[in-house]
Design a protein around this motif. Structure first.
Motif, PDB file in Angstrom:
ATOM      1  N   PHE A 174       0.851  -1.192   0.000  1.00 40.44           N
ATOM      2  CA  PHE A 174       0.000   0.000   0.000  1.00 40.44           C
ATOM      3  C   PHE A 174       0.885   1.240   0.000  1.00 40.44           C
ATOM      4  CE2 PHE A 174      -2.193  -3.402   2.248  1.00 40.44           C
ATOM      5  CZ  PHE A 174      -3.383  -3.478   1.553  1.00 40.44           C
ATOM      6  N   GLU A 175       0.400   2.228  -0.692  1.00 40.05           N
ATOM      7  CA  GLU A 175       1.162   3.481  -0.757  1.00 40.05           C
ATOM      8  C   GLU A 175       1.216   4.139   0.610  1.00 40.05           C
ATOM      9  OE1 GLU A 175       1.327   7.564  -3.448  1.00 40.05           O
ATOM     10  OE2 GLU A 175      -0.116   5.975  -3.888  1.00 40.05           O
ATOM     11  N   THR A 176       0.123   4.110   1.320  1.00 33.66           N
ATOM     12  CA  THR A 176       0.071   4.598   2.703  1.00 33.66           C
ATOM     13  C   THR A 176      -0.703   3.600   3.535  1.00 33.66           C
ATOM     14  OG1 THR A 176      -1.954   5.861   2.253  1.00 33.66           O
ATOM     15  CG2 THR A 176       0.159   7.033   2.038  1.00 33.66           C
ATOM     16  N   ASN A 177      -0.343   3.525   4.794  1.00 32.59           N
ATOM     17  CA  ASN A 177      -1.000   2.589   5.699  1.00 32.59           C
ATOM     18  C   ASN A 177      -1.808   3.354   6.738  1.00 32.59           C
ATOM     19  OD1 ASN A 177       0.071  -0.328   5.157  1.00 32.59           O
ATOM     20  ND2 ASN A 177       1.876   0.997   4.980  1.00 32.59           N
ATOM     21  N   SER A 178      -2.822   2.693   7.239  1.00 27.91           N
ATOM     22  CA  SER A 178      -3.711   3.297   8.212  1.00 27.91           C
ATOM     23  C   SER A 178      -2.948   3.670   9.482  1.00 27.91           C
ATOM     24  CB  SER A 178      -4.834   2.320   8.554  1.00 27.91           C
ATOM     25  OG  SER A 178      -5.542   2.744   9.689  1.00 27.91           O
ATOM     26  N   PRO A 179      -3.200   4.854  10.046  1.00 26.80           N
ATOM     27  CA  PRO A 179      -2.547   5.227  11.315  1.00 26.80           C
ATOM     28  C   PRO A 179      -2.832   4.226  12.426  1.00 26.80           C
ATOM     29  CG  PRO A 179      -3.570   7.141  10.286  1.00 26.80           C
ATOM     30  CD  PRO A 179      -4.021   5.947   9.502  1.00 26.80           C
ATOM     31  N   ASP A 180      -4.018   3.636  12.420  1.00 27.87           N
ATOM     32  CA  ASP A 180      -4.331   2.645  13.448  1.00 27.87           C
ATOM     33  C   ASP A 180      -3.424   1.428  13.319  1.00 27.87           C
ATOM     34  OD1 ASP A 180      -6.349   4.262  14.412  1.00 27.87           O
ATOM     35  OD2 ASP A 180      -7.924   3.303  13.201  1.00 27.87           O
ATOM     36  N   VAL A 181      -3.173   1.004  12.077  1.00 30.56           N
ATOM     37  CA  VAL A 181      -2.284  -0.145  11.862  1.00 30.56           C
ATOM     38  C   VAL A 181      -0.861   0.181  12.324  1.00 30.56           C
ATOM     39  CG1 VAL A 181      -1.215  -1.607  10.111  1.00 30.56           C
ATOM     40  CG2 VAL A 181      -3.660  -1.072   9.969  1.00 30.56           C
ATOM     41  N   MET A 182      -0.372   1.349  11.946  1.00 32.20           N
ATOM     42  CA  MET A 182       0.990   1.735  12.325  1.00 32.20           C
ATOM     43  C   MET A 182       1.113   1.912  13.830  1.00 32.20           C
ATOM     44  SD  MET A 182       2.475   1.589   9.489  1.00 32.20           S
ATOM     45  CE  MET A 182       4.067   2.223   9.983  1.00 32.20           C
ATOM     46  N   ASN A 183       0.051   2.365  14.474  1.00 37.07           N
ATOM     47  CA  ASN A 183       0.082   2.549  15.918  1.00 37.07           C
ATOM     48  C   ASN A 183       0.231   1.216  16.655  1.00 37.07           C
ATOM     49  OD1 ASN A 183      -0.119   4.139  18.332  1.00 37.07           O
ATOM     50  ND2 ASN A 183      -2.214   3.391  18.564  1.00 37.07           N
ATOM     51  N   GLN A 184      -0.269   0.161  16.056  1.00 42.12           N
ATOM     52  CA  GLN A 184      -0.160  -1.164  16.664  1.00 42.12           C
ATOM     53  C   GLN A 184       1.242  -1.762  16.512  1.00 42.12           C
ATOM     54  OE1 GLN A 184      -3.153  -3.482  14.722  1.00 42.12           O
ATOM     55  NE2 GLN A 184      -4.870  -2.262  15.495  1.00 42.12           N
ATOM     56  N   LEU A 185       2.045  -1.218  15.614  1.00 42.44           N
ATOM     57  CA  LEU A 185       3.327  -1.829  15.253  1.00 42.44           C
ATOM     58  C   LEU A 185       4.526  -1.034  15.750  1.00 42.44           C
ATOM     59  CD1 LEU A 185       2.470  -2.738  11.545  1.00 42.44           C
ATOM     60  CD2 LEU A 185       2.337  -4.240  13.533  1.00 42.44           C
ATOM     61  N   GLN A 186       4.336  -0.070  16.632  1.00 42.96           N
ATOM     62  CA  GLN A 186       5.439   0.780  17.078  1.00 42.96           C
ATOM     63  C   GLN A 186       6.528  -0.042  17.781  1.00 42.96           C
ATOM     64  OE1 GLN A 186       5.615   4.288  16.417  1.00 42.96           O
ATOM     65  NE2 GLN A 186       4.033   3.476  15.043  1.00 42.96           N
ATOM     66  N   GLY A 187       7.767   0.110  17.283  1.00 39.84           N
ATOM     67  CA  GLY A 187       8.910  -0.584  17.887  1.00 39.84           C
ATOM     68  C   GLY A 187       9.164  -1.966  17.346  1.00 39.84           C
ATOM     69  N   ILE A 311       9.957  -0.241  12.711  1.00 37.51           N
ATOM     70  CA  ILE A 311       8.734   0.531  12.499  1.00 37.51           C
ATOM     71  C   ILE A 311       8.593   1.537  13.626  1.00 37.51           C
ATOM     72  CG2 ILE A 311       6.235   0.404  12.282  1.00 37.51           C
ATOM     73  CD1 ILE A 311       6.578  -2.455  11.260  1.00 37.51           C
ATOM     74  N   GLY A 312       8.415   2.782  13.243  1.00 31.45           N
ATOM     75  CA  GLY A 312       8.248   3.846  14.227  1.00 31.45           C
ATOM     76  C   GLY A 312       7.520   5.021  13.619  1.00 31.45           C
ATOM     77  N   GLY A 313       6.664   5.665  14.396  1.00 32.08           N
ATOM     78  CA  GLY A 313       5.891   6.789  13.872  1.00 32.08           C
ATOM     79  C   GLY A 313       4.919   6.317  12.816  1.00 32.08           C
ATOM     80  N   THR A 314       4.974   6.983  11.644  1.00 30.97           N
ATOM     81  CA  THR A 314       4.077   6.617  10.540  1.00 30.97           C
ATOM     82  C   THR A 314       4.806   5.915   9.418  1.00 30.97           C
ATOM     83  OG1 THR A 314       4.425   8.799   9.520  1.00 30.97           O
ATOM     84  CG2 THR A 314       2.548   8.562  11.037  1.00 30.97           C
TER      85      THR A 314
END
Length: 827
Positions: A174-187, A311-314
């Motif tokens: 995906f060109e951009t990913n959902s903020p909710d998805v990225m928030n689950q993957l921090q670190g 993975i960090g931030g967005t």
């Protein structure tokens, strides 16, 4: 297959690839799979299976290298319970074993599991010790794992999450990913197939994104491998036809109709050129979007490599690479292939932002929250209770070892609930080897006490840093040696006495030779001269020689000799004083070697490893060894001696012996040196992180002085002298003085050489030239004897008598030479 195909591309699933590979093997059709990463799909089992992507075997080795780099010893594997998941985790287990790490728990769940199933699984995982999680799942269930982990607060500080290539493949699609998805993957740290950023790849992606008739998705690594797979078979077919290959099929007699089957097996045909096309594919070499397409051993693509992402931030940040060539590195693998392997910067990564937004490397292990305290077994000693013993009060045990353990536990950054379990009936000290063995068998979590770290025990358990030094010593009865009337001879060894006496006579003879021709005090009848030599020699010991030296060489030798005598006298006086004034303690047993060579009975502490050490390592007969329980039995056995049913000596560890000697007012002594070097430590089950953390805590106790304070609290500071056989220690040997004797000998040699060269020169001038005519008619033997006699007579003469004759001889020689030089008178 019914349409007579010559090659197949796919499938994306490893599970389907397992099924299809059986068919293509039978029909000789090459199968190019860009998505089947299962390590179990081997070229040995499936000859016509060609993997155009990287096997998970290499990905699991990359994860193992990361685990080793950050110092973790245990991980938890979370995976889907299918062929691909099980094979990948099996490869991970093998890779971790090479790095001395392991999978502590395999958390498997079925494909398509519900959120509640995954939640129950993660709850049980969170109760365990390891905080390093390897997630090897499918994209459809993978995000659910992180979503549940986020709700269970398992994405905070102290946790480590490592995802395999499924996660970057999903995010890259995906060109951009959902903020909710990225928030689950921090670190989270993830691995992605490494594809070099070449011009071919950049141009293709640019063209794809510029397509106007549809909205195009982003490319992940599998899409690039799929594109290259198409070109691979196209290039291989082109070469196949150019080399004379043709398309033909034949029936396979092994295929028969099966009633009720939806497949018409008779319609399946075998590709006759399958083997030729397969070999063509294997030797094809070109550069594709994913990099160099070339097969090595085992039909794997060469240069397997992965990007390591954080993975960090967005977004996603690349923190390094891993390749089968150079391991972990911050340099792109394609830049390292041209360099020698030893020049590659191995084991490097950029800093990682871990869950909880921290850059501190997580410990990867915490004490489990299962509510079950640590089961610690403690030996129930019947002797030396200062080290460890039973106590009526909480926690039920006390002693030096217990206080050290409690102090170390209190320094840990996390709580460690624990209970003590006494081992033994209190009547006999238990066998410590049995204690250690039961810990290795997971009956107990650890053993705390005076446990010696020995080789056999380190093979089955992990020990902490030693908190007390130890070693086996020999303790025995010693007697005070009575003064001897010949004590004055003991300061020097026999060799020292002999060499000193020889040098006294030698130096006296040298001084006599140097002084004989010039000093009246060194002349006279032979008997008187011999007495002078001996008297002068030994009188120099007391600096009371009355003869004066007049020659320069004689004075030089005498000065050096008097310096040697001064050193010898001072050393003799000091040694004799020590022998006569210091208490001398002696024993028939000098150490472990003399004890072994005898046949006397030896005592050892009950439960100590000394028993097996004496028998197995030193070869002492078991019949010579008896076990002793406590200090009273020690003292009684030594007092009675081997003649009365006691022991000649006791072999035990130094801490016990020091405590025993202090309790007997130093009536006994340690003889010899420690013949083993070891220490006491706390034993834990293999690969227990507590052993490492407690080792650090023990070092901290030692550095801040708390360890010494605990020692002073429990153990007596009374010290008993262990110096025995002072006579032997204080005896001065030749090795301490050979340098002085060497200097004196060299001085004497030089002086004699100068003296004889000088005398020989005078003798040749003194000898009349007329003797040469007479000597010509004498026999050789008689002539030599005559010369020797003449030379000795010349040496014996006073130099004052020789000098006038030498002067007249010199004057006559000059007159003769001058007369010969005058011209003859005229006739």
């Amino acid at each position: 297959m019914e349409d007579e195909v010559v090659a197949a591309i796919g499938p994306q699933s490893s599970g389907i690839a397992h099924v299809i590979s059986h068919v293509i093997n039978e029909l000789h059709i090459p199968l190019l799979s860009f998505g089947a990463t299962d390590p179990a799909l081997s070229a040995q089992q499936y000859q016509y299976f060609v993997r155009t992507t990287q096997s998970d075997y290499f990905q699991m080795n990359a994860i193992a290298d990361m685990v080793a780099k950050f110092g973790w010893k245990e991980v938890v594997a979370i995976f889907v319970d299918d062929d691909n998941g099980r094979s990948g985790i099996s490869a991970l287990s093998d890779a971790l074993a090479k790095k001395r790490a392991k999978i502590a728990y395999k958390a498997a769940f079925p494909s398509g599991s519900s959120i509640s199933t995954i939640s129950d699984l993660l709850v049980s995982v969170n109760m365990m010790e390891s905080r390093v999680y390897i997630v090897h799942v499918n994209p459809d269930t993978g995000l659910s794992v992180f979503s549940v982990a986020k709700k269970l607060q398992m994405m905070g500080s102290g946790y480590v999450w490592i995802a395999t290539d499924w996660l970057p493949s999903f995010l890259d699609s995906f060109e951009t990913n959902s903020p909710d998805v990225m928030n689950q993957l921090q670190g989270v740290v993830a691995l992605r197939h490494h594809t070099p950023d070449g011009n071919l790849k950049k141009n293709f992606i640019s063209k794809w994104r510029n397509l106007k008739y549809k909205k195009s998705p982003n490319f992940n690594s599998y899409a690039l491998y799929a594109y290259d797979s198409v070109w691979l078979i196209a290039r291989a077919l082109d070469t196949f036809f150019k080399e004379g290959g043709n398309i033909s099929f034949s029936n396979d007699p092994k295929l028969r109709e099966n009633n009720g089957s939806m497949f018409y097996y008779k319609s399946f045909k075998v590709f006759n050129g399958g083997e030729q096309l397969l070999q063509t594919i294997k030797r094809t070499n070109f550069t594709g979007l994913s990099g160099q397409i070339q097969f090595g051993d085992g039909k794997h693509l060469i240069h397997p490599a992965y990007d390591i992402l954080n993975i960090g931030g967005t977004g996603v940040r690349r923190i390094g690479y891993w390749s089968n060539y150079s391991g972990l590195s911050t340099i792109a693998p394609e830049n390292l292939y041209v360099k020698p392997l030893n020049a590659s910067p191995n084991n490097n990564l950029y800093s990682v932002i871990w869950p909880g937004e921290t850059t501190t490397i997580p410990r990867g292990w915490v004490f489990p929250h299962s509510g079950k305290p640590l089961q610690i077994v403690v030996p129930n000693r019947v002797s030396y209770k200062a080290f460890v013993s039973k106590d009526k009060n909480h926690p039920g045990v006390k002693g030096y070892c217990i206080d050290v353990f409690e102090a170390a536990i209190n320094l840990l950054p996390y709580p460690v609930p624990h209970t003590y379990i006494l081992y033994g009936d209190g009547k006999d000290t238990p066998e410590y080897s049995n204690l250690v063995y039961e810990v290795s068998q997971n009956k107990y979590d650890a053993v705390v006490g005076d446990i010696t770290i020995v080789t056999n025990r380190t093979k089955i358990v992990d020990f902490t840093q030693p908190f007390m030094e130890s070693g086996l010593v020999v303790v025995t009865v010693v007697n005070e040696e009575k003064s001897s009337p010949w004590a004055f001879l003991r300061p020097f060894t026999i060799q020292m006495w002999a060499v000193t006496a020889i040098f006294f006579i030698f130096v006296g003879a040298v001084v006599w030779i140097l002084e004989h021709r010039t000093n009246e005090e060194f002349r006279g009848p032979p008997r008187q001269q011999l007495i002078t030599i001996f008297w002068f020699s030994f009188s120099t010991m007391f600096f009371s020689h009355k003869e004066n030296t007049v020659s320069t060489l004689g004075r030089l030798v005498l000065i050096i000799w008097l310096f040697v005598v001064l050193i010898i006298n001072s050393s003799y006086t000091a040694s004799l004083t020590s022998i006569l004034t210091v208490q001398q303690l002696t024993s028939k047993i000098k150490g472990i070697d003399s004890l072994i060579s005898r046949t006397d009975v030896i005592g050892v502490q009950e439960g100590s490893f000394a028993l097996h050490y004496l028998i197995d390592d030193l070869g002492v007969a078991a019949s010579r060894i008896i076990k002793l329980k406590d200090q009273e039995e020690y003292a009684d056995a030594l007092r009675r001696g081997p003649e009365n049913g006691g022991v000649a000596a006791i072999v035990d560890e130094l801490p016990y012996v020091e405590l025993f000697l202090a309790g007997t007012n130093c009536m006994y002594r340690i003889v010899g040196e420690e013949f083993t070097k070891s220490g006491w430590g706390f034993a834990f089950q293999r690969d227990s992180p507590l052993a490492v953390d407690l080792s650090t805590a023990i070092l901290q106790l030692s550095e801040n002085g708390d360890l010494q304070k605990i020692h002073d609290k429990w153990l007596s500071r009374t010290e008993c002298s262990t110096d025995l056989n002072q006579v032997d220690v204080n005896q001065l040997s030749l090795s301490s003085f050979w340098g002085l004797f060497l200097i004196c000998g060299i001085a004497c040699f030089i002086a004699l050489s100068v003296f004889f060269f000088r005398v020989l020169f005078q003798y040749r001038r003194f000898t009349p030239e007329t003797q040469s005519d007479v000597e010509d008619i004498e026999p050789v033997r008689t002539r030599r004897l005559s010369r020797t006699t003449s030379f000795m007579n010349f040496v014996d003469k006073k130099e004052a008598e020789v000098k006038p004759k030498l002067k007249r001889s010199s004057d006559n020689k000059q007159v003769s030479q001058s007369s010969e030089s005058l011209p003859a008178s005229p006739p």
